[in-house]
Scaffold this active site. Structure first.
Site, PDB file in Angstrom:
ATOM      1  CG  ASP A 119      -1.618   1.267   1.512  1.00 49.86           C
ATOM      2  OD1 ASP A 119      -1.623   2.134   0.616  1.00 49.86           O
ATOM      3  OD2 ASP A 119      -2.210   1.407   2.604  1.00 49.86           O
ATOM      4  CE  LYS A 175      -1.564   7.140  -3.514  1.00 52.53           C
ATOM      5  NZ  LYS A 175      -1.905   6.123  -2.513  1.00 52.53           N
ATOM      6  CD  GLU A 192      -4.651   3.615  -2.262  1.00 57.70           C
ATOM      7  OE1 GLU A 192      -5.412   4.449  -1.743  1.00 57.70           O
ATOM      8  OE2 GLU A 192      -3.532   3.912  -2.709  1.00 57.70           O
ATOM      9  CG  ASP A 210      -9.166   4.201   1.452  1.00 53.39           C
ATOM     10  OD1 ASP A 210      -8.650   4.896   2.348  1.00 53.39           O
ATOM     11  OD2 ASP A 210      -8.487   3.479   0.686  1.00 53.39           O
TER      12      ASP A 210
END
Ligand code: ADP
Ligand code: MG
Length: 617
Positions: A12, A73, A178, A204
């Site tokens: 992850d 990211k 994810e 999430d």
């Protein structure tokens, strides 16, 4: 079970924290890093001497703000002129410049030199650290990995993440969403209790991104994603920043100081706000104290949970709107949702939970899976499955995911002709024929976009390709455009000229303006070079501390033995003190001296002191 193939890992790669798991004895093991933590900050720091990754990097952030990189990211797969990136740049203490192909490059000072890194390279460094933690745990080399991305990542962000994996020396088995990964973790956990198809909403909310996915899990374990929604720029960091902005204004008002231009002060304030935010998830008010924040002013201010919620109410409502959008895309009523599952650190915020619970008319939210580890957990299960591990848990795993944003090409009137609609199941293959629009046109150019806006240029441009056609009156020559989306959600497209019926035409697969293969090869070389440098640095610092320890040791022996009857004679004492002084010189050197020089100093000191001390013990 094929033991060799079970060294595949699940990663992850989060905006703020990353996590890695391995498959062992028919179950997932989430790996603790060398600091004993099961998640690691996605942070890389460059210093005069070495590179730090994870906790080590995060811990020195306030002292080295311009060379400590986080948020790779948020940069990955984006173009330099992307408006969101330009906004983020105002907040980052590190410099980002425009590189070739409009790729943003991060500029740092490393070992006294200016260096530029792409987001892929920074992410690859985080990946390498996770890979090494897994290798240490398994005692074997790791090659294969499943890496997760936000469901709402577009094609370029997915491709760039895959490239980062490659640069880290990993064979990326699959890029997986994810929330889908979290759904695997949930499905496994619930397996025995699922007696009919159940509809699960995965919510999430992490540090940088927000994803919501609606999935159906059947009793055999098949996970079918029905719809995804989200925002690749919504999460805990936005909440931290809202608090920082508030305090910056308060400081202006109450103390007439402006910290907004002081990178170090801002970084300390942001760190303190993040901690306060976490505290506010369990108690209803807290005080932030920072000694000497700027101009000698000590910062001390209270913030209540209510104030924090007020500052972020727009962000929180956006999350709820996204859930509604996801439900409507999946054509599902909220009453048909069996479980609402929380994933990501920011779902610990009570207001977020309350809004979500209210939306589902008081339904209890599921906290069965681990908010910080579920994503890596699911990725690990998939990695095991893809490398041929067998066992009760992996055998029945089947995943059907969707493409998060529509894909299409611009047509002559400037609108977007959608070829693959959002929320279509992947892998997907769709085709549309396009004709020439002028007489004697000799080629058709296709600009590929991803997004939901009707005007093509309002969407995210992915690249372009051109197909030659025979000259003919308009509308006579034709090209078939084929969009092929693989299980990673990555698009390959091709155009085939149909007019002549030969179906040979030009097939374009590499139309994207991301990193070229050559660039990636160079990054791979650099990654190897940096690894060697890091090893050298570690070796040097360890012999340097051995020297430091030895000096300390000799000094304390002199002191201790000095107090006894066996005390040193004056001459021996002088010899040792001179030798210590000489050896200490090298410790003052900055930047670091070479490994050999420290080793030599240590050897010389030992040669002098060992025999003298030996006579006295
Ligand atoms: P990502 O996957 O985007 O890196 P994570 O899911 O690891 O993010 O979550 C990290 C975010 O969660 C950070 O912004 C962190 O501040 C936030 N967070 C962690 N614990 C809490 C808490 N108790 N209350 C509020 N926010 C929290
Ligand atoms: Mg996450």
């Amino acid at each position: 079970m094929n033991r060799k193939s079970c060294t595949a890992i699940g990663i992850d790669l989060g905006t703020t924290y990353s996590c890695v798991g391995v498959w062992q004895n028919d179950q997932v093991e989430i790996i603790s890093n060398d600091q004993g933590n099961r998640t690691m900050p996605s942070c890389v720091a460059f210093t005069n001497g070495g590179r730090l990754i994870g906790e080590g990097a995060k811990n020195q952030i306030a002292m080295n703000t311009t060379n400590t990189i986080y948020d790779a990211k948020r940069l990955i797969g984006r173009r330099f002129n992307d408006t969101k990136l330009q906004e983020d740049m105002k907040l980052w203490p590190f410099d980002v410049i425009k590189g070739s192909n409009n790729i943003p490059m991060i500029v740092v000072t490393y070992n006294g030199e200016k260096k530029e890194f792409s987001a892929e390279e920074i992410s690859s460094m985080v990946l390498i650290k996770l890979k090494e933690a897994a290798e240490k745990f398994l005692g074997k080399t790791v090659r294969d990995a499943v890496i997760t991305v936000p469901a709402y990542f577009d094609d370029s962000q997915r491709q760039a993440t895959k490239d980062a994996g490659h640069v880290a020396g990993l064979n990326v088995l699959q890029i997986i969403n994810e929330p889908t990964s979290a759904a695997i973790a949930y499905g496994l956990d619930m397996k025995n209790d699922i007696v009919r198809d159940i509809n699960v909403l995965i919510f999430d909310l992490g540090g940088g991104t927000f994803d919501v996915s609606l999935v159906t899990i059947d009793k055999k374990g098949t996970i079918t994603v029905k719809a995804v929604a989200g925002d690749t720029h919504l999460g805990g960091q936005d909440f931290d920043n809202a608090m920082v902005d508030y305090f910056v204004e308060e400081l202006k008002r109450k103390h007439s100081i402006d910290v907004s231009v002081n990178k170090k002060a801002l970084s300390r304030l942001r760190g303190a706000c993040e901690r306060a935010k976490r505290v506010l998830s369990s108690i209803i008010d807290t005080t932030i104290d920072i000694e000497s924040l700027q101009d000698g002013v000590d910062f001390s201010m209270r913030i209540s949970r209510a104030k924090f919620e007020k500052l972020n109410e727009d962000f929180f409502s956006k999350c709820i709107e996204m859930v509604e959008k996801c439900l409507s895309d999946a054509e599902m009523n909220k009453r048909n949702i069996d479980e609402v599952v929380l994933v990501g650190g920011s779902t610990r915020i009570p207001k977020v939970q309350q809004l979500l619970k209210d939306l589902f008319q008081g339904k209890e939210l599921s906290k069965k899976i681990h908010a910080d580890e579920a994503v890596a957990y699911g990725a690990t299960v998939l990695a095991a499955k893809l490398t041929g591990c067998t066992g009760k848990k992996v055998d029945n795993l089947v995943l059907i995911d969707v493409v998060p944003l529509s894909l299409g090409v611009a047509i002559h009137d400037g609108s977007l002709s959608v070829i693959v609609k959002r929320n279509s199941s992947i892998p997907a293959k769709k085709e549309i024929n396009y004709c020439t629009v002028y007489d004697n046109q000799d080629s058709i150019t296709f600009n590929v976009y991803q997004g939901e806006r009707s005007r093509a240029i309002d969407n995210n441009w992915l690249g372009k390709f051109e197909v030659a056609v025979p000259c003919a009156p308009k509308g006579k020559s034709k090209v078939r455009v084929v969009f092929d989306i693989d299980a990673n959600g990555i698009l390959n497209c091709s155009g085939v000229e149909l007019t002549t019926g030969l179906k040979r035409g030009i097939i374009i697969t590499n139309y994207k303006e991301r990193l070229s293969t050559r660039n990636i090869e160079k990054m791979l070389d650099d990654a190897h070079k940096y690894k060697l440098q890091d090893e050298e640095y570690k070796k040097t610092t360890s012999v340097r501390s051995a020297l430091e320890d030895y000096i300390y040791d000799v000094k304390s022996k002199i002191k201790k033995i000095g107090k006894t009857t066996k005390t040193f004679n004056k001459k021996d004492l002088e010899i040792m003190e001179t030798a210590i002084e000489k050896a200490s010189e090298i410790l003052k050197e900055s930047p670091l001296a070479d490994f050999d020089e420290y080793q030599k100093a240590l050897n010389q000191l030992e040669k002098v002191c060992l025999p003298i001390i030996a006579q006295h013990v």
